[in-house]
Scaffold this motif. Structure first.
Motif, PDB file in Angstrom:
ATOM      1  N   CYS A   1       0.845  -1.186   0.000  1.00 52.32           N
ATOM      2  CA  CYS A   1       0.000   0.000   0.000  1.00 52.32           C
ATOM      3  C   CYS A   1       0.882   1.238   0.000  1.00 52.32           C
ATOM      4  O   CYS A   1       1.664   1.448   0.925  1.00 52.32           O
ATOM      5  CB  CYS A   1      -0.918   0.021   1.219  1.00 52.32           C
ATOM      6  SG  CYS A   1      -2.076   1.396   1.151  1.00 52.32           S
TER       7      CYS A   1
ATOM      8  N   CYS B   1       0.156   4.259   0.516  1.00 51.83           N
ATOM      9  CA  CYS B   1      -0.405   5.433   1.194  1.00 51.83           C
ATOM     10  C   CYS B   1       0.649   6.096   2.083  1.00 51.83           C
ATOM     11  O   CYS B   1       1.553   5.443   2.569  1.00 51.83           O
ATOM     12  CB  CYS B   1      -1.635   5.049   2.022  1.00 51.83           C
ATOM     13  SG  CYS B   1      -1.267   4.158   3.543  1.00 51.83           S
TER      14      CYS B   1
ATOM     15  N   CYS C   1      -6.499   4.207   6.574  1.00 51.04           N
ATOM     16  CA  CYS C   1      -6.373   3.875   5.147  1.00 51.04           C
ATOM     17  C   CYS C   1      -7.267   2.680   4.862  1.00 51.04           C
ATOM     18  O   CYS C   1      -7.205   1.668   5.551  1.00 51.04           O
ATOM     19  CB  CYS C   1      -4.931   3.545   4.792  1.00 51.04           C
ATOM     20  SG  CYS C   1      -4.762   2.869   3.121  1.00 51.04           S
TER      21      CYS C   1
ATOM     22  N   CYS D   1      -4.735  -0.609   3.792  1.00 50.27           N
ATOM     23  CA  CYS D   1      -3.798  -1.295   4.692  1.00 50.27           C
ATOM     24  C   CYS D   1      -4.175  -1.132   6.155  1.00 50.27           C
ATOM     25  O   CYS D   1      -3.563  -1.719   7.028  1.00 50.27           O
ATOM     26  CB  CYS D   1      -2.373  -0.799   4.465  1.00 50.27           C
ATOM     27  SG  CYS D   1      -2.129   0.917   4.953  1.00 50.27           S
TER      28      CYS D   1
HETATM   29 ZN   LIG Z   1      -2.557   2.264   3.153  1.00 54.84          ZN
END
Ligand SMILES: [Zn+2]
Length: 289
Positions: free
Chosen positions: A236, A238, A269, A272
């Protein structure tokens, strides 16, 4: 067997095959999303389909698949890149549907009416976007329809997620066959016929066949070469900056009401489950920006 995928092409360049084992990926992401059994099979299929389509990307290209139907799952999203890094999320992880004829009712969980959206970031100015109506809502057929109708590449997709008696993911994987232009109908028919006779991908995986072995069985006497072998993993991308941008996107009024709550805002998020905290001062600073 570690999750990975293999892409092959026939020596005349007219047929392409991709096979993937995605057992750990499906297990990990469905654990994060806390899916029930039917939702695990549905999201697992889309994750596997995303991985297969991701195997056709190059360099920094990225792909997102979103299935949005009128069933209890709401929306399923999968993102992937050319390096086999995959993430996925589901709006409502509990389908709450009983099996139908001994099968998980994926079509019922997704909903028979809805759309498959495809986004591709190919490094061009604007991302490529496409949308097709869901055909069967069982995912594999929907992806095949997208590839055949929208990308104009006749394709056959097979996706499998097998659960054990405890409801854990025992095996997951998929197979994609494509006829590349100008096309060779006879041999495509032969492959599709073979694909239909082949046991489910998950059974082959459990028999100990790896993606390369499955493709070799399918292509058999046809001359082919391996184009790529890519490991698959959950990833992920992010970060705080992205989450901050998302907060700014909420608008001043919404940010002000978050700041008025006098306690740090907590943002999770969706992929994740990482948590990001923003203090009142940080929220006010975002408003002043
Ligand atoms: Zn994430």
């Amino acid at each position: 067997m570690q999750d990975h995928m293999v892409r092959i092409v026939s020596s005349d360049g007219l047929l392409r095959g991709v096979a993937a084992v995605t057992t750990d990926l499906v297990k990990e992401i469905c654990q994060k999303q806390q899916t029930d059994l039917t939702a695990t099979v549905a999201l697992g299929r889309l994750l596997t389909g995303g991985a297969l389509l991701g195997c056709l990307l190059k360099g920094q290209q990225r792909l997102a698949l979103v299935v949005e139907g009128n069933g209890p799952l709401g929306k399923l999203s999968v993102e992937t890149d050319a390096d086999g890094r995959v993430r996925g999320s589901i709006r409502n992880p509990v389908a709450g549907l009983p099996p139908k004829a001994d099968r998980f009712d994926v079509a019922g969980a997704v909903g028979r009416a809805g759309f498959l959206h495809v986004w591709k970031d190919l490094g061009l100015k604007a991302p490529y976007q496409s949308m097709v109506q869901l055909q069967s809502s069982e995912i594999a057929e929907d992806l095949a329809w997208y590839l055949t109708s929208s990308e104009q590449i006749p394709s056959s997709v097979s996706l499998g997620v097998e659960l054990d008696s405890a409801g854990q993911v025992a095996a997951a994987g998929g197979l994609l066959i494509q006829a590349l232009p100008p096309g060779d109908e006879q041999r495509v028919d032969l492959l599709v016929e073979r694909l239909q006779q082949l046991p489910p991908v998950t059974s082959l995986l459990r028999q100990g066949l790896d993606p390369a072995g499955i493709l070799a069985q399918l292509f058999n006497e046809l001359d082919f070469r391996v184009q790529a072998e890519v490991p698959l993993s959950f990833y992920c991308p992010c970060d705080r900056q992205q989450i901050q941008q998302m907060l700014v996107g909420l608008g001043v009024a919404e940010l002000q009401s978050l700041a008025d709550e006098q306690q740090p805002a907590e943002v999770t998020c969706e992929y994740c489950r990482s948590q990001y905290h923003f203090s009142q001062q940080e929220l006010l600073a975002l408003i002043n920006k």
